[in-house]
Design a protein around this motif. Sequence first.
Motif, PDB file in Angstrom:
ATOM      1  N   ALA B   2       0.861  -1.182   0.000  1.00 41.81           N
ATOM      2  CA  ALA B   2       0.000   0.000   0.000  1.00 41.81           C
ATOM      3  C   ALA B   2       0.900   1.235   0.000  1.00 41.81           C
ATOM      4  CB  ALA B   2      -0.876   0.005   1.244  1.00 41.81           C
ATOM      5  N   THR B   3       0.552   2.208  -0.833  1.00 38.30           N
ATOM      6  CA  THR B   3       1.359   3.415  -0.908  1.00 38.30           C
ATOM      7  C   THR B   3       0.608   4.599  -0.284  1.00 38.30           C
ATOM      8  OG1 THR B   3       0.426   4.049  -3.021  1.00 38.30           O
ATOM      9  CG2 THR B   3       2.366   2.603  -3.069  1.00 38.30           C
ATOM     10  N   ASP B   6      -2.258   5.425  -2.512  1.00 39.31           N
ATOM     11  CA  ASP B   6      -3.421   4.538  -2.328  1.00 39.31           C
ATOM     12  C   ASP B   6      -4.271   5.024  -1.163  1.00 39.31           C
ATOM     13  OD1 ASP B   6      -2.543   2.791  -4.331  1.00 39.31           O
ATOM     14  OD2 ASP B   6      -1.421   1.537  -2.925  1.00 39.31           O
ATOM     15  N   MET B   7      -3.617   5.385  -0.079  1.00 45.68           N
ATOM     16  CA  MET B   7      -4.351   5.804   1.115  1.00 45.68           C
ATOM     17  C   MET B   7      -4.984   7.180   0.935  1.00 45.68           C
ATOM     18  SD  MET B   7      -4.552   3.360   3.288  1.00 45.68           S
ATOM     19  CE  MET B   7      -4.991   4.086   4.886  1.00 45.68           C
ATOM     20  N   THR B  10      -8.368   7.169  -0.538  1.00 44.91           N
ATOM     21  CA  THR B  10      -9.494   6.671   0.272  1.00 44.91           C
ATOM     22  C   THR B  10      -9.977   7.716   1.274  1.00 44.91           C
ATOM     23  OG1 THR B  10      -8.159   5.833   2.137  1.00 44.91           O
ATOM     24  CG2 THR B  10      -8.425   4.372   0.238  1.00 44.91           C
ATOM     25  N   TYR B  11      -9.292   8.851   1.340  1.00 42.95           N
ATOM     26  CA  TYR B  11      -9.666   9.870   2.324  1.00 42.95           C
ATOM     27  C   TYR B  11     -11.107  10.328   2.066  1.00 42.95           C
ATOM     28  CZ  TYR B  11      -9.547  14.039   5.217  1.00 42.95           C
ATOM     29  OH  TYR B  11      -9.836  14.995   6.168  1.00 42.95           O
TER      30      TYR B  11
ATOM     31  N   THR C  35       0.742   3.527   6.778  1.00 42.76           N
ATOM     32  CA  THR C  35      -0.658   3.260   6.421  1.00 42.76           C
ATOM     33  C   THR C  35      -1.568   3.453   7.632  1.00 42.76           C
ATOM     34  OG1 THR C  35       0.101   1.701   4.739  1.00 42.76           O
ATOM     35  CG2 THR C  35      -2.199   1.524   5.406  1.00 42.76           C
ATOM     36  N   HIS C 111     -10.170   2.646   3.258  1.00 40.98           N
ATOM     37  CA  HIS C 111      -8.905   2.847   3.993  1.00 40.98           C
ATOM     38  C   HIS C 111      -8.674   1.725   4.991  1.00 40.98           C
ATOM     39  CE1 HIS C 111     -11.395   4.759   7.190  1.00 40.98           C
ATOM     40  NE2 HIS C 111     -11.950   5.456   6.215  1.00 40.98           N
ATOM     41  N   ILE C 114      -7.523  -1.506   3.029  1.00 38.72           N
ATOM     42  CA  ILE C 114      -6.101  -1.455   2.673  1.00 38.72           C
ATOM     43  C   ILE C 114      -5.232  -1.618   3.929  1.00 38.72           C
ATOM     44  CG2 ILE C 114      -4.255   0.040   1.789  1.00 38.72           C
ATOM     45  CD1 ILE C 114      -6.272   1.299  -0.120  1.00 38.72           C
ATOM     46  N   CYS C 115      -5.634  -0.955   5.008  1.00 42.88           N
ATOM     47  CA  CYS C 115      -4.844  -0.995   6.237  1.00 42.88           C
ATOM     48  C   CYS C 115      -4.855  -2.400   6.850  1.00 42.88           C
ATOM     49  CB  CYS C 115      -5.366   0.047   7.226  1.00 42.88           C
ATOM     50  SG  CYS C 115      -4.237   0.354   8.594  1.00 42.88           S
ATOM     51  N   SER C 118      -2.346  -4.391   5.068  1.00 43.89           N
ATOM     52  CA  SER C 118      -1.003  -3.945   5.446  1.00 43.89           C
ATOM     53  C   SER C 118      -0.610  -4.525   6.815  1.00 43.89           C
ATOM     54  CB  SER C 118      -0.984  -2.409   5.468  1.00 43.89           C
ATOM     55  OG  SER C 118       0.317  -1.927   5.564  1.00 43.89           O
TER      56      SER C 118
END
Lengths: 134, 134, 134, 134
Positions: B2-3, B6-7, B10-11, C35, C111, C114-115, C118
Amino acid sequence: MATAKDMLETYPRSFNVDADTLASAIDALIECGSTCTQCADACLSEDDVAAMAKCIRLNLDCADICATTSRVLGRQTEYDANVTRSLLEACVAACKSCGDECQSHSEHMRHCAICAESCRRCESACQELLGAMA
Amino acid sequence: MATAKDMLETYPRSFNVDADTLASAIDALIECGSTCTQCADACLSEDDVAAMAKCIRLNLDCADICATTSRVLGRQTEYDANVTRSLLEACVAACKSCGDECQSHSEHMRHCAICAESCRRCESACQELLGAMA
Amino acid sequence: MATAKDMLETYPRSFNVDADTLASAIDALIECGSTCTQCADACLSEDDVAAMAKCIRLNLDCADICATTSRVLGRQTEYDANVTRSLLEACVAACKSCGDECQSHSEHMRHCAICAESCRRCESACQELLGAMA
Amino acid sequence: MATAKDMLETYPRSFNVDADTLASAIDALIECGSTCTQCADACLSEDDVAAMAKCIRLNLDCADICATTSRVLGRQTEYDANVTRSLLEACVAACKSCGDECQSHSEHMRHCAICAESCRRCESACQELLGAMA
Protein backbone atom coordinates in the motif's frame (compact mmCIF):
# COMPACT_ATOMS: atom_id res chain seq x y z
CA MET A 1 14.21 11.77 38.53
CA ALA A 2 16.98 12.63 36.08
CA THR A 3 16.31 15.92 34.30
CA ALA A 4 17.47 17.36 31.00
CA LYS A 5 19.67 19.73 33.02
CA ASP A 6 21.30 16.84 34.92
CA MET A 7 22.21 15.24 31.62
CA LEU A 8 23.40 18.46 29.97
CA GLU A 9 25.86 18.85 32.85
CA THR A 10 27.47 15.51 32.00
CA TYR A 11 28.05 16.35 28.34
CA PRO A 12 31.81 15.76 27.77
CA ARG A 13 32.38 18.79 25.51
CA SER A 14 31.38 22.45 25.72
CA PHE A 15 28.28 23.86 24.06
CA ASN A 16 27.45 27.45 23.35
CA VAL A 17 23.91 28.10 24.48
CA ASP A 18 22.81 28.79 28.06
CA ALA A 19 22.22 25.41 29.73
CA ASP A 20 19.24 26.61 31.78
CA THR A 21 17.41 28.02 28.76
CA LEU A 22 18.12 24.89 26.77
CA ALA A 23 17.06 22.55 29.59
CA SER A 24 13.85 24.54 30.15
CA ALA A 25 12.99 24.17 26.48
CA ILE A 26 13.64 20.41 26.51
CA ASP A 27 11.51 19.99 29.65
CA ALA A 28 8.65 22.05 28.20
CA LEU A 29 8.78 20.11 24.92
CA ILE A 30 8.67 16.73 26.64
CA GLU A 31 5.77 17.82 28.85
CA CYS A 32 3.86 19.31 25.90
CA GLY A 33 4.40 16.28 23.66
CA SER A 34 3.12 13.93 26.32
CA THR A 35 0.19 16.16 27.31
CA CYS A 36 -0.90 16.46 23.66
CA THR A 37 -0.87 12.65 23.27
CA GLN A 38 -3.11 12.31 26.31
CA CYS A 39 -5.35 15.22 25.22
CA ALA A 40 -5.87 13.65 21.77
CA ASP A 41 -6.94 10.46 23.49
CA ALA A 42 -9.25 12.22 25.96
CA CYS A 43 -10.86 14.10 23.04
CA LEU A 44 -11.37 10.76 21.28
CA SER A 45 -13.42 9.54 24.26
CA GLU A 46 -15.67 12.61 24.46
CA ASP A 47 -19.36 12.13 23.64
CA ASP A 48 -19.26 14.62 20.80
CA VAL A 49 -16.03 13.39 19.23
CA ALA A 50 -16.89 14.84 15.80
CA ALA A 51 -16.59 18.32 17.31
CA MET A 52 -13.09 17.41 18.52
CA ALA A 53 -11.61 16.26 15.17
CA LYS A 54 -9.62 19.45 14.67
CA CYS A 55 -8.32 19.31 18.24
CA ILE A 56 -7.29 15.65 17.89
CA ARG A 57 -5.43 16.34 14.65
CA LEU A 58 -3.56 19.33 16.04
CA ASN A 59 -2.75 17.42 19.22
CA LEU A 60 -1.27 14.57 17.17
CA ASP A 61 0.84 16.98 15.10
CA CYS A 62 1.99 18.90 18.17
CA ALA A 63 2.86 15.66 20.00
CA ASP A 64 5.02 14.47 17.10
CA ILE A 65 6.71 17.82 16.53
CA CYS A 66 7.46 18.44 20.24
CA ALA A 67 8.86 14.93 20.69
CA THR A 68 11.15 15.34 17.69
CA THR A 69 12.24 18.83 18.75
CA SER A 70 13.08 17.61 22.26
CA ARG A 71 15.33 14.94 20.74
CA VAL A 72 17.12 17.33 18.41
CA LEU A 73 17.69 19.80 21.27
CA GLY A 74 18.92 16.98 23.50
CA ARG A 75 21.83 16.42 21.11
CA GLN A 76 24.88 18.68 21.53
CA THR A 77 27.32 16.84 19.27
CA GLU A 78 28.06 18.91 16.14
CA TYR A 79 25.10 21.19 16.73
CA ASP A 80 23.54 22.65 13.53
CA ALA A 81 22.04 26.11 14.09
CA ASN A 82 19.99 26.13 10.85
CA VAL A 83 18.23 22.86 11.57
CA THR A 84 17.63 23.77 15.22
CA ARG A 85 16.27 27.23 14.46
CA SER A 86 13.87 26.14 11.73
CA LEU A 87 12.62 23.22 13.80
CA LEU A 88 12.02 25.51 16.79
CA GLU A 89 10.00 27.77 14.49
CA ALA A 90 7.90 24.82 13.32
CA CYS A 91 7.37 23.90 16.94
CA VAL A 92 6.24 27.42 17.82
CA ALA A 93 3.69 27.21 14.97
CA ALA A 94 2.43 23.81 16.16
CA CYS A 95 2.14 24.93 19.81
CA LYS A 96 0.33 28.12 18.72
CA SER A 97 -2.25 26.26 16.59
CA CYS A 98 -2.81 23.50 19.12
CA GLY A 99 -2.89 25.94 22.05
CA ASP A 100 -5.51 28.11 20.31
CA GLU A 101 -7.71 25.14 19.52
CA CYS A 102 -7.43 23.65 23.01
CA GLN A 103 -8.10 27.09 24.51
CA SER A 104 -11.39 27.24 22.64
CA HIS A 105 -12.54 24.05 24.42
CA SER A 106 -11.01 24.87 27.80
CA GLU A 107 -14.19 26.03 29.49
CA HIS A 108 -15.90 22.67 29.00
CA MET A 109 -13.00 20.23 28.90
CA ARG A 110 -10.37 20.14 31.60
CA HIS A 111 -7.90 18.14 29.44
CA CYS A 112 -7.97 20.92 26.84
CA ALA A 113 -7.48 23.59 29.52
CA ILE A 114 -4.37 21.83 30.87
CA CYS A 115 -3.10 21.14 27.35
CA ALA A 116 -3.60 24.76 26.25
CA GLU A 117 -1.42 25.92 29.15
CA SER A 118 1.20 23.31 28.30
CA CYS A 119 1.25 24.50 24.66
CA ARG A 120 1.62 28.15 25.77
CA ARG A 121 4.52 27.28 28.09
CA CYS A 122 6.21 25.28 25.33
CA GLU A 123 5.72 28.04 22.76
CA SER A 124 7.31 30.54 25.18
CA ALA A 125 10.22 28.23 26.00
CA CYS A 126 10.95 27.71 22.28
CA GLN A 127 10.75 31.46 21.65
CA GLU A 128 13.11 32.10 24.56
CA LEU A 129 15.62 29.60 23.19
CA LEU A 130 15.35 31.14 19.71
CA GLY A 131 16.14 34.48 21.33
CA ALA A 132 19.13 33.05 23.19
CA MET A 133 20.47 31.56 19.94
CA ALA A 134 20.33 34.84 18.01
CA MET B 1 2.40 -2.76 -0.99
CA ALA B 2 0.00 0.00 0.00
CA THR B 3 1.36 3.41 -0.91
CA ALA B 4 0.72 6.90 0.46
CA LYS B 5 -1.18 7.59 -2.79
CA ASP B 6 -3.42 4.54 -2.33
CA MET B 7 -4.35 5.80 1.12
CA LEU B 8 -4.84 9.42 0.03
CA GLU B 9 -7.39 8.19 -2.51
CA THR B 10 -9.49 6.67 0.27
CA TYR B 11 -9.67 9.87 2.32
CA PRO B 12 -13.40 10.51 2.87
CA ARG B 13 -13.27 14.29 2.41
CA SER B 14 -11.66 16.57 -0.16
CA PHE B 15 -8.25 18.16 0.29
CA ASN B 16 -6.75 21.04 -1.60
CA VAL B 17 -3.23 20.11 -2.59
CA ASP B 18 -2.29 17.96 -5.58
CA ALA B 19 -2.42 14.31 -4.46
CA ASP B 20 0.57 13.24 -6.57
CA THR B 21 2.82 15.98 -5.20
CA LEU B 22 1.72 15.23 -1.66
CA ALA B 23 2.15 11.47 -2.05
CA SER B 24 5.60 11.93 -3.59
CA ALA B 25 6.66 14.02 -0.60
CA ILE B 26 5.34 11.44 1.90
CA ASP B 27 7.14 8.62 0.04
CA ALA B 28 10.41 10.56 -0.10
CA LEU B 29 10.17 11.45 3.61
CA ILE B 30 9.56 7.86 4.66
CA GLU B 31 12.45 6.61 2.52
CA CYS B 32 14.81 9.34 3.79
CA GLY B 33 13.88 8.82 7.44
CA SER B 34 14.53 5.11 7.21
CA THR B 35 17.73 5.50 5.17
CA CYS B 36 19.12 8.01 7.70
CA THR B 37 18.43 5.57 10.58
CA GLN B 38 20.38 2.87 8.74
CA CYS B 39 23.15 5.28 7.72
CA ALA B 40 23.63 6.43 11.34
CA ASP B 41 24.00 2.80 12.34
CA ALA B 42 26.40 1.94 9.51
CA CYS B 43 28.52 4.98 10.46
CA LEU B 44 28.55 3.72 14.06
CA SER B 45 30.14 0.47 12.85
CA GLU B 46 32.86 2.11 10.79
CA ASP B 47 36.46 1.67 11.98
CA ASP B 48 37.02 5.40 12.33
CA VAL B 49 33.74 6.17 14.07
CA ALA B 50 35.09 9.37 15.63
CA ALA B 51 35.29 10.86 12.14
CA MET B 52 31.61 10.03 11.64
CA ALA B 53 30.20 11.75 14.76
CA LYS B 54 28.83 14.71 12.82
CA CYS B 55 27.28 12.40 10.22
CA ILE B 56 25.65 10.25 12.90
CA ARG B 57 24.19 13.26 14.66
CA LEU B 58 22.77 14.78 11.47
CA ASN B 59 21.42 11.38 10.41
CA LEU B 60 19.61 11.03 13.75
CA ASP B 61 18.10 14.52 13.45
CA CYS B 62 17.11 13.99 9.83
CA ALA B 63 15.55 10.60 10.63
CA ASP B 64 13.41 12.12 13.41
CA ILE B 65 12.38 15.19 11.42
CA CYS B 66 11.51 13.23 8.24
CA ALA B 67 9.47 10.68 10.20
CA THR B 68 7.50 13.42 11.95
CA THR B 69 6.98 15.36 8.72
CA SER B 70 5.69 12.25 6.93
CA ARG B 71 3.12 11.79 9.71
CA VAL B 72 1.95 15.40 9.66
CA LEU B 73 1.63 15.30 5.84
CA GLY B 74 -0.24 11.99 6.05
CA ARG B 75 -3.04 13.74 7.97
CA GLN B 76 -5.65 15.59 5.91
CA THR B 77 -8.22 16.27 8.63
CA GLU B 78 -8.34 20.01 9.44
CA TYR B 79 -5.08 20.70 7.65
CA ASP B 80 -3.07 23.63 9.10
CA ALA B 81 -1.01 25.44 6.45
CA ASN B 82 1.22 27.31 8.93
CA VAL B 83 2.31 24.19 10.77
CA THR B 84 2.82 22.24 7.54
CA ARG B 85 4.81 24.96 5.83
CA SER B 86 7.17 25.63 8.73
CA LEU B 87 7.73 21.93 9.30
CA LEU B 88 8.53 21.41 5.61
CA GLU B 89 11.05 24.23 5.87
CA ALA B 90 12.69 22.56 8.88
CA CYS B 91 12.79 19.33 6.92
CA VAL B 92 14.45 21.03 3.95
CA ALA B 93 17.13 22.38 6.35
CA ALA B 94 17.69 18.92 7.89
CA CYS B 95 17.91 17.18 4.49
CA LYS B 96 20.31 19.86 3.24
CA SER B 97 22.68 19.54 6.23
CA CYS B 98 22.56 15.76 6.32
CA GLY B 99 22.85 15.47 2.53
CA ASP B 100 25.92 17.74 2.51
CA GLU B 101 27.63 15.79 5.27
CA CYS B 102 26.85 12.39 3.73
CA GLN B 103 27.99 13.69 0.34
CA SER B 104 31.40 14.50 1.83
CA HIS B 105 31.84 10.80 2.78
CA SER B 106 30.24 9.36 -0.35
CA GLU B 107 33.44 8.46 -2.13
CA HIS B 108 34.56 6.12 0.63
CA MET B 109 31.30 4.97 2.16
CA ARG B 110 28.51 3.52 0.07
CA HIS B 111 25.88 4.01 2.84
CA CYS B 112 26.63 7.75 2.84
CA ALA B 113 26.42 7.90 -0.97
CA ILE B 114 22.97 6.29 -0.98
CA CYS B 115 21.85 8.41 1.97
CA ALA B 116 23.05 11.65 0.34
CA GLU B 117 20.91 10.87 -2.72
CA SER B 118 17.95 10.07 -0.50
CA CYS B 119 18.36 13.41 1.33
CA ARG B 120 18.55 15.31 -1.99
CA ARG B 121 15.39 13.62 -3.30
CA CYS B 122 13.59 14.38 -0.05
CA GLU B 123 14.72 18.00 -0.01
CA SER B 124 13.43 18.41 -3.60
CA ALA B 125 10.12 16.72 -2.83
CA CYS B 126 9.58 19.02 0.17
CA GLN B 127 10.48 22.08 -1.91
CA GLU B 128 8.06 20.98 -4.63
CA LEU B 129 5.26 20.57 -2.09
CA LEU B 130 6.04 23.97 -0.60
CA GLY B 131 5.74 25.41 -4.11
CA ALA B 132 2.42 23.64 -4.71
CA MET B 133 1.07 25.01 -1.42
CA ALA B 134 1.94 28.62 -2.25
CA MET C 1 14.36 4.83 -4.26
CA ALA C 2 16.82 3.48 -1.71
CA THR C 3 15.46 0.39 0.02
CA ALA C 4 16.20 -1.23 3.37
CA LYS C 5 17.98 -3.99 1.40
CA ASP C 6 20.21 -1.48 -0.42
CA MET C 7 21.27 -0.05 2.92
CA LEU C 8 21.78 -3.44 4.60
CA GLU C 9 24.22 -4.32 1.81
CA THR C 10 26.40 -1.33 2.74
CA TYR C 11 26.68 -2.25 6.41
CA PRO C 12 30.44 -2.39 7.12
CA ARG C 13 30.35 -5.48 9.38
CA SER C 14 28.68 -8.86 9.14
CA PHE C 15 25.31 -9.65 10.68
CA ASN C 16 23.78 -13.01 11.35
CA VAL C 17 20.22 -12.99 10.09
CA ASP C 18 19.14 -13.46 6.47
CA ALA C 19 19.26 -10.04 4.78
CA ASP C 20 16.18 -10.65 2.62
CA THR C 21 14.02 -11.68 5.57
CA LEU C 22 15.24 -8.73 7.59
CA ALA C 23 14.74 -6.24 4.73
CA SER C 24 11.24 -7.60 4.05
CA ALA C 25 10.32 -7.05 7.69
CA ILE C 26 11.69 -3.49 7.70
CA ASP C 27 9.79 -2.67 4.48
CA ALA C 28 6.55 -4.14 5.82
CA LEU C 29 6.92 -2.26 9.12
CA ILE C 30 7.51 1.07 7.40
CA GLU C 31 4.55 0.56 5.09
CA CYS C 32 2.28 -0.52 7.95
CA GLY C 33 3.30 2.34 10.22
CA SER C 34 2.60 4.90 7.53
CA THR C 35 -0.66 3.26 6.42
CA CYS C 36 -1.92 3.18 10.02
CA THR C 37 -1.17 6.91 10.43
CA GLN C 38 -3.21 7.66 7.32
CA CYS C 39 -5.99 5.23 8.32
CA ALA C 40 -6.33 6.89 11.75
CA ASP C 41 -6.71 10.22 10.00
CA ALA C 42 -9.23 8.94 7.44
CA CYS C 43 -11.27 7.40 10.29
CA LEU C 44 -11.19 10.78 12.05
CA SER C 45 -12.85 12.36 8.99
CA GLU C 46 -15.64 9.78 8.70
CA ASP C 47 -19.19 10.98 9.39
CA ASP C 48 -19.68 8.50 12.21
CA VAL C 49 -16.34 9.08 13.91
CA ALA C 50 -17.60 7.84 17.29
CA ALA C 51 -17.90 4.37 15.77
CA MET C 52 -14.25 4.59 14.70
CA ALA C 53 -12.71 5.46 18.11
CA LYS C 54 -11.38 1.94 18.68
CA CYS C 55 -9.95 1.82 15.16
CA ILE C 56 -8.26 5.21 15.57
CA ARG C 57 -6.70 4.20 18.87
CA LEU C 58 -5.36 0.89 17.55
CA ASN C 59 -4.09 2.61 14.39
CA LEU C 60 -2.16 5.14 16.52
CA ASP C 61 -0.64 2.37 18.64
CA CYS C 62 0.24 0.24 15.61
CA ALA C 63 1.78 3.26 13.82
CA ASP C 64 4.03 4.04 16.81
CA ILE C 65 5.03 0.42 17.43
CA CYS C 66 5.76 -0.35 13.75
CA ALA C 67 7.84 2.83 13.36
CA THR C 68 9.89 2.00 16.44
CA THR C 69 10.33 -1.64 15.41
CA SER C 70 11.52 -0.63 11.92
CA ARG C 71 14.17 1.58 13.55
CA VAL C 72 15.39 -1.10 15.94
CA LEU C 73 15.59 -3.64 13.09
CA GLY C 74 17.42 -1.12 10.90
CA ARG C 75 20.29 -1.12 13.41
CA GLN C 76 22.86 -3.92 13.09
CA THR C 77 25.52 -2.58 15.45
CA GLU C 78 25.73 -4.73 18.60
CA TYR C 79 22.43 -6.42 17.90
CA ASP C 80 20.51 -7.53 21.03
CA ALA C 81 18.38 -10.63 20.40
CA ASN C 82 16.26 -10.26 23.57
CA VAL C 83 15.18 -6.72 22.78
CA THR C 84 14.54 -7.51 19.13
CA ARG C 85 12.53 -10.63 19.81
CA SER C 86 10.28 -9.11 22.46
CA LEU C 87 9.68 -6.01 20.36
CA LEU C 88 8.76 -8.14 17.35
CA GLU C 89 6.28 -9.98 19.56
CA ALA C 90 4.73 -6.67 20.66
CA CYS C 91 4.52 -5.68 17.02
CA VAL C 92 2.77 -8.93 16.09
CA ALA C 93 0.21 -8.22 18.84
CA ALA C 94 -0.34 -4.65 17.62
CA CYS C 95 -0.71 -5.70 13.96
CA LYS C 96 -3.12 -8.47 14.97
CA SER C 97 -5.37 -6.16 17.01
CA CYS C 98 -5.31 -3.35 14.47
CA GLY C 99 -5.75 -5.74 11.53
CA ASP C 100 -8.78 -7.37 13.17
CA GLU C 101 -10.42 -4.02 13.89
CA CYS C 102 -9.73 -2.62 10.41
CA GLN C 103 -10.96 -5.87 8.88
CA SER C 104 -14.32 -5.40 10.63
CA HIS C 105 -14.77 -2.05 8.81
CA SER C 106 -13.29 -3.15 5.50
CA GLU C 107 -16.57 -3.67 3.68
CA HIS C 108 -17.63 -0.05 4.12
CA MET C 109 -14.33 1.78 4.34
CA ARG C 110 -11.63 1.36 1.73
CA HIS C 111 -8.91 2.85 3.99
CA CYS C 112 -9.59 0.14 6.57
CA ALA C 113 -9.52 -2.57 3.91
CA ILE C 114 -6.10 -1.46 2.67
CA CYS C 115 -4.84 -1.00 6.24
CA ALA C 116 -6.06 -4.45 7.31
CA GLU C 117 -4.04 -6.02 4.48
CA SER C 118 -1.00 -3.94 5.45
CA CYS C 119 -1.31 -5.12 9.08
CA ARG C 120 -1.59 -8.77 7.97
CA ARG C 121 1.49 -8.49 5.78
CA CYS C 122 3.43 -6.84 8.59
CA GLU C 123 2.33 -9.44 11.14
CA SER C 124 3.51 -12.21 8.76
CA ALA C 125 6.82 -10.50 8.05
CA CYS C 126 7.49 -10.13 11.79
CA GLN C 127 6.57 -13.76 12.41
CA GLU C 128 8.87 -14.85 9.60
CA LEU C 129 11.74 -12.86 11.06
CA LEU C 130 11.06 -14.31 14.51
CA GLY C 131 11.25 -17.76 12.92
CA ALA C 132 14.53 -16.93 11.17
CA MET C 133 16.02 -15.69 14.47
CA ALA C 134 15.18 -18.88 16.36
CA MET D 1 4.07 21.54 34.84
CA ALA D 2 1.23 19.26 33.75
CA THR D 3 1.89 15.64 34.70
CA ALA D 4 0.63 12.34 33.31
CA LYS D 5 -1.46 12.04 36.50
CA ASP D 6 -3.08 15.46 35.96
CA MET D 7 -4.12 14.39 32.47
CA LEU D 8 -5.33 10.92 33.53
CA GLU D 9 -7.67 12.63 35.98
CA THR D 10 -9.35 14.50 33.12
CA TYR D 11 -10.04 11.39 31.04
CA PRO D 12 -13.82 11.49 30.37
CA ARG D 13 -14.43 7.73 30.82
CA SER D 14 -13.37 5.21 33.43
CA PHE D 15 -10.32 2.99 33.10
CA ASN D 16 -9.46 -0.11 35.03
CA VAL D 17 -5.88 0.14 36.17
CA ASP D 18 -4.65 2.08 39.20
CA ALA D 19 -4.05 5.68 38.09
CA ASP D 20 -0.97 6.18 40.30
CA THR D 21 0.76 3.04 39.01
CA LEU D 22 -0.05 3.98 35.43
CA ALA D 23 1.07 7.59 35.84
CA SER D 24 4.32 6.48 37.51
CA ALA D 25 5.07 4.22 34.56
CA ILE D 26 4.36 6.99 32.03
CA ASP D 27 6.59 9.43 33.95
CA ALA D 28 9.42 6.90 34.21
CA LEU D 29 9.15 6.06 30.49
CA ILE D 30 9.27 9.69 29.42
CA GLU D 31 12.26 10.37 31.67
CA CYS D 32 14.11 7.25 30.49
CA GLY D 33 13.43 7.91 26.79
CA SER D 34 14.76 11.43 27.07
CA THR D 35 17.76 10.46 29.23
CA CYS D 36 18.73 7.71 26.74
CA THR D 37 18.63 10.22 23.85
CA GLN D 38 20.99 12.51 25.76
CA CYS D 39 23.23 9.62 26.87
CA ALA D 40 23.59 8.38 23.27
CA ASP D 41 24.69 11.88 22.30
CA ALA D 42 27.10 12.27 25.21
CA CYS D 43 28.64 8.87 24.33
CA LEU D 44 29.04 10.10 20.74
CA SER D 45 31.16 13.00 22.02
CA GLU D 46 33.45 10.87 24.18
CA ASP D 47 37.10 10.62 23.12
CA ASP D 48 36.96 6.85 22.77
CA VAL D 49 33.65 6.71 20.91
CA ALA D 50 34.43 3.28 19.38
CA ALA D 51 34.22 1.81 22.88
CA MET D 52 30.75 3.33 23.25
CA ALA D 53 29.16 1.91 20.07
CA LYS D 54 27.17 -0.74 21.96
CA CYS D 55 26.00 1.84 24.51
CA ILE D 56 24.92 4.25 21.77
CA ARG D 57 22.95 1.57 19.96
CA LEU D 58 21.18 0.36 23.08
CA ASN D 59 20.45 3.95 24.11
CA LEU D 60 18.86 4.63 20.71
CA ASP D 61 16.71 1.49 20.94
CA CYS D 62 15.70 2.22 24.53
CA ALA D 63 14.85 5.84 23.66
CA ASP D 64 12.56 4.74 20.81
CA ILE D 65 10.90 1.93 22.75
CA CYS D 66 10.31 4.04 25.90
CA ALA D 67 8.86 6.92 23.87
CA THR D 68 6.47 4.59 22.05
CA THR D 69 5.47 2.80 25.25
CA SER D 70 4.73 6.11 27.01
CA ARG D 71 2.39 7.04 24.13
CA VAL D 72 0.55 3.72 24.14
CA LEU D 73 0.11 3.90 27.94
CA GLY D 74 -1.08 7.51 27.65
CA ARG D 75 -4.08 6.31 25.63
CA GLN D 76 -7.07 5.00 27.59
CA THR D 77 -9.62 4.80 24.77
CA GLU D 78 -10.43 1.17 23.94
CA TYR D 79 -7.42 -0.13 25.84
CA ASP D 80 -5.96 -3.40 24.46
CA ALA D 81 -4.38 -5.56 27.19
CA ASN D 82 -2.45 -7.82 24.80
CA VAL D 83 -0.72 -4.98 23.01
CA THR D 84 0.03 -3.14 26.26
CA ARG D 85 1.41 -6.19 28.04
CA SER D 86 3.69 -7.31 25.22
CA LEU D 87 4.97 -3.79 24.68
CA LEU D 88 5.72 -3.41 28.40
CA GLU D 89 7.67 -6.66 28.22
CA ALA D 90 9.70 -5.35 25.28
CA CYS D 91 10.34 -2.18 27.25
CA VAL D 92 11.54 -4.17 30.27
CA ALA D 93 13.99 -6.00 27.97
CA ALA D 94 15.25 -2.73 26.46
CA CYS D 95 15.68 -1.05 29.86
CA LYS D 96 17.48 -4.13 31.19
CA SER D 97 19.97 -4.28 28.30
CA CYS D 98 20.59 -0.55 28.21
CA GLY D 99 20.79 -0.30 32.01
CA ASP D 100 23.37 -3.12 32.15
CA GLU D 101 25.50 -1.53 29.46
CA CYS D 102 25.33 1.96 30.99
CA GLN D 103 26.09 0.48 34.41
CA SER D 104 29.33 -0.96 33.03
CA HIS D 105 30.50 2.57 32.11
CA SER D 106 29.09 4.30 35.19
CA GLU D 107 32.33 4.58 37.09
CA HIS D 108 33.99 6.65 34.37
CA MET D 109 31.06 8.40 32.73
CA ARG D 110 28.53 10.37 34.72
CA HIS D 111 25.96 10.36 31.86
CA CYS D 112 25.97 6.56 31.87
CA ALA D 113 25.60 6.47 35.67
CA ILE D 114 22.52 8.71 35.55
CA CYS D 115 21.13 6.82 32.57
CA ALA D 116 21.63 3.42 34.22
CA GLU D 117 19.56 4.60 37.20
CA SER D 118 16.89 5.94 34.89
CA CYS D 119 16.72 2.58 33.06
CA ARG D 120 16.44 0.70 36.38
CA ARG D 121 13.61 2.96 37.58
CA CYS D 122 11.81 2.54 34.26
CA GLU D 123 12.24 -1.23 34.26
CA SER D 124 10.76 -1.37 37.80
CA ALA D 125 7.86 0.92 36.91
CA CYS D 126 7.00 -1.26 33.88
CA GLN D 127 7.22 -4.42 35.99
CA GLU D 128 4.97 -2.87 38.61
CA LEU D 129 2.39 -1.94 35.98
CA LEU D 130 2.56 -5.44 34.50
CA GLY D 131 1.87 -6.77 38.00
CA ALA D 132 -1.08 -4.41 38.48
CA MET D 133 -2.56 -5.53 35.14
CA ALA D 134 -2.42 -9.22 35.99
